[in-house]
Design a protein around this motif. Structure first.
Motif, mmCIF file in Angstrom:
data_model
loop_
_atom_site.group_PDB
_atom_site.id
_atom_site.type_symbol
_atom_site.label_atom_id
_atom_site.label_comp_id
_atom_site.label_asym_id
_atom_site.label_seq_id
_atom_site.Cartn_x
_atom_site.Cartn_y
_atom_site.Cartn_z
ATOM 1 N N HIS A 25 70.445 -42.061 -122.694
ATOM 2 C CA HIS A 25 70.009 -43.285 -123.378
ATOM 3 C C HIS A 25 71.099 -44.298 -123.254
ATOM 4 O O HIS A 25 72.215 -44.058 -123.257
ATOM 5 C CB HIS A 25 69.751 -43.196 -124.855
ATOM 6 C CG HIS A 25 69.556 -41.901 -125.494
ATOM 7 N ND1 HIS A 25 68.752 -41.795 -126.563
ATOM 8 C CD2 HIS A 25 70.028 -40.658 -125.285
ATOM 9 C CE1 HIS A 25 68.766 -40.566 -127.001
ATOM 10 N NE2 HIS A 25 69.530 -39.868 -126.235
ATOM 11 N N THR A 72 74.626 -42.609 -123.898
ATOM 12 C CA THR A 72 74.671 -41.339 -124.609
ATOM 13 C C THR A 72 73.936 -40.317 -123.752
ATOM 14 O O THR A 72 72.804 -40.558 -123.343
ATOM 15 C CB THR A 72 73.989 -41.449 -125.987
ATOM 16 O OG1 THR A 72 74.645 -42.470 -126.732
ATOM 17 C CG2 THR A 72 74.056 -40.135 -126.735
ATOM 18 N N ILE A 73 74.587 -39.206 -123.470
ATOM 19 C CA ILE A 73 73.993 -38.170 -122.619
ATOM 20 C C ILE A 73 73.856 -36.885 -123.415
ATOM 21 O O ILE A 73 74.822 -36.397 -124.000
ATOM 22 C CB ILE A 73 74.851 -37.923 -121.365
ATOM 23 C CG1 ILE A 73 74.926 -39.202 -120.539
ATOM 24 C CG2 ILE A 73 74.277 -36.780 -120.537
ATOM 25 C CD1 ILE A 73 75.754 -39.083 -119.286
ATOM 26 N N ASN A 74 72.644 -36.355 -123.431
ATOM 27 C CA ASN A 74 72.377 -35.049 -124.031
ATOM 28 C C ASN A 74 72.285 -34.058 -122.878
ATOM 29 O O ASN A 74 71.565 -34.297 -121.906
ATOM 30 C CB ASN A 74 71.057 -35.060 -124.801
ATOM 31 C CG ASN A 74 71.100 -36.003 -125.978
ATOM 32 O OD1 ASN A 74 72.125 -36.177 -126.617
ATOM 33 N ND2 ASN A 74 69.982 -36.635 -126.251
ATOM 34 N N TYR A 75 73.022 -32.936 -122.987
ATOM 35 C CA TYR A 75 73.083 -31.986 -121.884
ATOM 36 C C TYR A 75 73.366 -30.576 -122.396
ATOM 37 O O TYR A 75 73.748 -30.383 -123.547
ATOM 38 C CB TYR A 75 74.156 -32.405 -120.874
ATOM 39 C CG TYR A 75 75.560 -32.391 -121.412
ATOM 40 C CD1 TYR A 75 76.422 -31.337 -121.135
ATOM 41 C CD2 TYR A 75 76.049 -33.429 -122.197
ATOM 42 C CE1 TYR A 75 77.711 -31.312 -121.631
ATOM 43 C CE2 TYR A 75 77.335 -33.416 -122.695
ATOM 44 C CZ TYR A 75 78.169 -32.359 -122.410
ATOM 45 O OH TYR A 75 79.435 -32.350 -122.910
ATOM 46 N N PHE A 124 73.656 -26.928 -126.459
ATOM 47 C CA PHE A 124 73.200 -28.314 -126.342
ATOM 48 C C PHE A 124 74.301 -29.215 -126.888
ATOM 49 O O PHE A 124 74.772 -29.029 -127.998
ATOM 50 C CB PHE A 124 71.907 -28.509 -127.133
ATOM 51 C CG PHE A 124 71.277 -29.847 -126.920
ATOM 52 C CD1 PHE A 124 70.637 -30.141 -125.747
ATOM 53 C CD2 PHE A 124 71.335 -30.821 -127.905
ATOM 54 C CE1 PHE A 124 70.047 -31.377 -125.541
ATOM 55 C CE2 PHE A 124 70.758 -32.048 -127.724
ATOM 56 C CZ PHE A 124 70.104 -32.328 -126.530
ATOM 57 N N ARG A 125 74.726 -30.184 -126.079
ATOM 58 C CA ARG A 125 75.818 -31.073 -126.475
ATOM 59 C C ARG A 125 75.428 -32.520 -126.251
ATOM 60 O O ARG A 125 74.522 -32.829 -125.495
ATOM 61 C CB ARG A 125 77.067 -30.765 -125.658
ATOM 62 C CG ARG A 125 77.535 -29.349 -125.831
ATOM 63 C CD ARG A 125 78.675 -29.055 -124.935
ATOM 64 N NE ARG A 125 79.042 -27.654 -125.030
ATOM 65 C CZ ARG A 125 80.264 -27.213 -124.940
ATOM 66 N NH1 ARG A 125 81.261 -28.042 -124.761
ATOM 67 N NH2 ARG A 125 80.505 -25.924 -125.027
ATOM 68 N N THR A 126 76.160 -33.416 -126.898
ATOM 69 C CA THR A 126 75.960 -34.857 -126.753
ATOM 70 C C THR A 126 77.319 -35.500 -126.510
ATOM 71 O O THR A 126 78.290 -35.178 -127.177
ATOM 72 C CB THR A 126 75.327 -35.445 -128.022
ATOM 73 O OG1 THR A 126 74.069 -34.814 -128.239
ATOM 74 C CG2 THR A 126 75.113 -36.936 -127.883
ATOM 75 N N CYS A 127 77.359 -36.411 -125.548
ATOM 76 C CA CYS A 127 78.586 -37.133 -125.247
ATOM 77 C C CYS A 127 78.238 -38.614 -125.115
ATOM 78 O O CYS A 127 77.228 -38.968 -124.509
ATOM 79 C CB CYS A 127 79.194 -36.604 -123.954
ATOM 80 S SG CYS A 127 80.873 -37.162 -123.670
ATOM 81 N N LYS A 128 79.059 -39.467 -125.698
ATOM 82 C CA LYS A 128 78.812 -40.907 -125.701
ATOM 83 C C LYS A 128 80.007 -41.609 -125.077
ATOM 84 O O LYS A 128 81.154 -41.299 -125.402
ATOM 85 C CB LYS A 128 78.611 -41.383 -127.134
ATOM 86 C CG LYS A 128 78.154 -42.794 -127.275
ATOM 87 C CD LYS A 128 77.897 -43.098 -128.742
ATOM 88 C CE LYS A 128 77.151 -44.384 -128.901
ATOM 89 N NZ LYS A 128 76.895 -44.694 -130.297
ATOM 90 N N GLU A 156 68.817 -35.748 -121.176
ATOM 91 C CA GLU A 156 68.383 -37.098 -121.585
ATOM 92 C C GLU A 156 69.558 -38.059 -121.503
ATOM 93 O O GLU A 156 70.679 -37.695 -121.826
ATOM 94 C CB GLU A 156 67.853 -37.034 -123.007
ATOM 95 C CG GLU A 156 67.189 -38.299 -123.475
ATOM 96 C CD GLU A 156 66.579 -38.126 -124.855
ATOM 97 O OE1 GLU A 156 65.656 -38.875 -125.138
ATOM 98 O OE2 GLU A 156 67.033 -37.268 -125.643
#
Length: 60
Positions: free
Chosen positions: A60, A13-16, A22-26, A58
């Protein structure tokens, strides 16, 4: 290099930030382009997301 270790096929999971949001991609790491400083992530729905390394906050 730490980013190359992520290409081993694990789900991440990348927060960018992109365009000031602010976005999140998994998904799974699809490609790493050090020349253009981008990381490609293949999402759970098979959509490919391109992320600039400078925007990553970030992993994870």
């Amino acid at each position: 290099m730490i980013l190359k270790e992520l290409t081993k096929g694990r789900l991440v999971t990348i927060n960018y930030y992109k365009d000031g949001l602010f976005r999140t991609c998994k998904g799974h790491i699809y490609g790493l382009d050090l020349r253009h400083q981008t990381l490609s992530l293949k999402g759970e729905n098979q959509q490919i997301c391109s992320i600039r390394l400078s925007g990553i906050r970030e992993i994870h």
